[in-house]
Motif scaffolding. Structure first.
Motif, short mmCIF file in Angstrom:
data_model
loop_
_atom_site.label_atom_id
_atom_site.label_comp_id
_atom_site.label_asym_id
_atom_site.label_seq_id
_atom_site.Cartn_x
_atom_site.Cartn_y
_atom_site.Cartn_z
N ARG A 134 2.47 -9.72 9.12
CA ARG A 134 2.07 -8.72 10.39
C ARG A 134 2.09 -7.45 10.50
NH1 ARG A 134 -0.56 -12.08 15.77
NH2 ARG A 134 -1.11 -13.71 14.39
N ALA A 135 3.62 -7.04 9.54
CA ALA A 135 4.42 -5.78 9.45
C ALA A 135 3.41 -5.08 8.63
CB ALA A 135 5.53 -5.98 9.52
N VAL A 136 2.56 -5.98 7.21
CA VAL A 136 1.93 -5.11 6.15
C VAL A 136 0.89 -4.87 6.44
CG1 VAL A 136 2.11 -5.90 3.81
CG2 VAL A 136 4.12 -6.49 4.40
N ARG A 137 0.75 -3.40 6.07
CA ARG A 137 -0.37 -2.95 6.06
C ARG A 137 -1.65 -4.16 4.76
NH1 ARG A 137 2.06 1.18 4.42
NH2 ARG A 137 0.62 1.79 3.21
N PRO A 138 -3.17 -3.65 5.52
CA PRO A 138 -3.30 -5.25 4.62
C PRO A 138 -3.97 -3.90 3.66
CG PRO A 138 -4.50 -4.92 6.92
CD PRO A 138 -3.54 -3.90 6.47
#
Length: 182
Positions: free
Chosen positions: A68-72
């Motif tokens: 969830r910390a990685v931008r899509p």
């Protein structure tokens, strides 16, 4: 007369790092990424190839990061092997420091001076802009852009006929201006 010069990258720079297989210290970016997920954690690496033996090495983009910390959009670019992302990550000082790598920009850039109509003027004001953070010696840029030898540029510098607000010794990767009086 004010001229605008631009230092433009022509290709990706080589990565300076020791090869574990041979004695080479140059790698070329393959433009490919490896992404590995462990439940809610994700790892991502940029793959580079040794210029001598072709062995593959990994440059860490992020390790054991919560998904969830990685931008899509970043994740999509990693999966698509986006060449623009490769260039951005190689320029990123955090990635370079974390992986203890340096970039070799030899033969990976060019100087765009526009039309060569400035060579016959007595006084030339030039604004040099860098399209990427490419460390280049200003003396080399001025020599190439004005059609002079480096020794002649050094002579003009010591005579005070080449002036700039920034020191022209060493390497620069930030925009600068200079005035040349012939």
């Amino acid at each position: 007369m004010l001229k605008n010069w631009v230092v433009i990258p022509t290709c990706l720079p080589l990565v300076r790092r020791r090869c574990h297989t041979c004695a080479s210290d140059r790698f070329r970016a393959s433009g490919k990424f490896r992404v590995n997920a462990h439940h809610k954690l994700i790892d991502a690496w940029l793959l580079v190839l040794c210029t001598a033996c072709g062995d593959t090495a990994k440059i860490t983009v992020f390790e054991r990061t919560h998904v969830r910390a990685v931008r899509p959009e970043l994740l999509d670019r990693l999966h698509d092997n986006d060449l623009g992302l490769t260039a951005e990550l190689l320029q990123d000082p955090v990635v370079r420091r974390r992986n203890r790598i340096a970039l070799d920009w030899d033969r990976a850039w060019r100087l765009d001076t526009g039309a060569p109509d400035h060579l016959d003027h007595e006084v030339i004001d030039v604004s040099v802009r860098f399209a990427a953070r490419i460390p280049v010696r200003p003396v080399r840029l001025i020599a190439e852009g004005c059609g002079l030898s480096r020794a002649e540029v050094e002579r003009l510098l010591t005579e005070g006929r080449l002036v700039s607000a920034v020191p022209l010794s060493g390497k620069l990767s930030d925009d600068f201006t200079f005035t040349l009086k012939r």
